[in-house]
Design an enzyme around this catalytic site. Structure first.
Site, PDB file in Angstrom:
ATOM      1  CE1 TYR A 219     -24.089  -0.822 -16.693  1.00 36.74           C
ATOM      2  CE2 TYR A 219     -24.498  -1.718 -18.877  1.00 36.74           C
ATOM      3  CZ  TYR A 219     -24.949  -1.394 -17.618  1.00 36.74           C
ATOM      4  OH  TYR A 219     -26.263  -1.635 -17.275  1.00 36.74           O
TER       5      TYR A 219
ATOM      6  CE  LYS B  90     -25.754   2.076 -17.466  1.00 36.87           C
ATOM      7  NZ  LYS B  90     -26.503   1.446 -18.601  1.00 36.87           N
TER       8      LYS B  90
ATOM      9  CB  VAL C 190     -25.933   5.649 -18.573  1.00 36.01           C
ATOM     10  CG1 VAL C 190     -26.350   4.925 -19.845  1.00 36.01           C
ATOM     11  CG2 VAL C 190     -24.608   6.366 -18.782  1.00 36.01           C
TER      12      VAL C 190
END
Length: 291
Positions: free
Chosen positions: A134, A162, A204
């Site tokens: 992420y 992400k 997401v």
């Protein structure tokens, strides 16, 4: 494993004493999978990971996985700015049966690109679970560069990213150099469609809490080749994508969940609840989008 196309980073419901409300977490997880979501990220930053304890996170992982079973992928947010702490939580999360892990770029301590590589490699090697990286430089102050992601993609169980850098040139470079089967998810709702157009996998989401069905229609239209319908949905939903950040996430989404009969409660300090003008703005925005 496939994480799906629409994942939502679930808020952590709390009661009036700001204790984690596990029963409402069950209700919310069911709401998410019944309204467009393929998977749920539990105890990520939208889930207030900096202010909930390790014990609370583990119970949330267990409760959500028990509730949704095989109907959705459950991804445990285990990242922090300490490698040892992230490894310890990753091992415990694996023990309660989650499907995958998500680890954010370490915040505040600003590691180098080599430090990022070693941090994520160490976490990935701690369990056999698939892991999503992420990158969110706006919150973490460090931008994980495409070359670092490429190195990390060579680790077998690091399978997804992400990406919330907000820079389409960086996303383009990621798609240019990464293996075709490495999944890239938008970390910004408003960039879902632009990133799909660059060949990314999905989103997401934060907005998926309240407009999951609409986002499903947009994403499904795109993958069906109906780009005009996907664009219409994007433009219709854009005010919600942006308006949900009228104040710090997850404050707005916790407030808006009342429209779906979910009592997500308040937020722990140093966050504070939405003030009256923010509530009025969010209620009006919700009505406009749902009209």
């Amino acid at each position: 494993m496939s994480f799906g196309k629409i994942l939502t980073a679930m808020v952590t419901p709390m009661n009036e004493r700001l204790e984690v409300d596990y029963e409402e977490a069950r209700n919310l997880s069911l709401h998410l999978i019944e309204h467009g979501n393929d998977g749920i990220v539990v105890a990520g930053t939208t889930g207030e990971s900096p202010t909930i304890t390790t014990e609370e996170k583990l119970e949330l992982f267990k409760v959500v996985k028990e509730t949704v079973g095989s109907r959705a992928v459950v991804i445990a947010g285990i990242g922090s700015n300490t490698t040892d702490g992230s490894v310890a939580l990753a091992k415990k999360a694996a023990g309660v049966g989650v499907d995958a892990l998500m680890a954010v770029v370490p915040y505040y301590n600003k590691p180098s690109q080599e430090g990022l590589y070693q941090h994520f490699r160490t976490i990935a090697n701690a369990t056999p679970l698939p892991m999503m990286l992420y990158n969110i430089p706006g919150r973490c102050s460090t931008n994980m560069l495409p070359e670092t992601v490429l190195r990390l993609s060579e680790i077998p169980n690091i399978t997804a990213l992400k990406e919330a850098c907000g820079m389409m040139d960086q996303v383009s470079e990621l798609k240019r150099i990464l293996p075709e089967n490495f999944a890239i998810y938008s970390g910004d709702d408003s960039l879902t469609l632009p990133m799909l157009a660059l060949g990314c996998t999905g989103i997401v989401s934060v907005a998926g809490h309240v407009i999951g069905d609409e986002m499903r229609s947009m994403v499904d239209a795109w993958f069906a080749g109906d780009t005009q319908t996907a664009l219409k949905w994007h433009l219709k939903l854009l005010p919600m994508f942006k308006g949900m950040f009228v104040t710090t996430n997850p404050v707005p989404v916790k407030y808006l969940l009342k429209h779906h009969g979910i009592n997500a409660g308040g937020v722990r300090l140093p966050l504070v609840d939405a003030i009256e003008n923010e509530k009025t703005f969010l209620d009006d925005l919700y009505r406009q989008i749902k009209a």
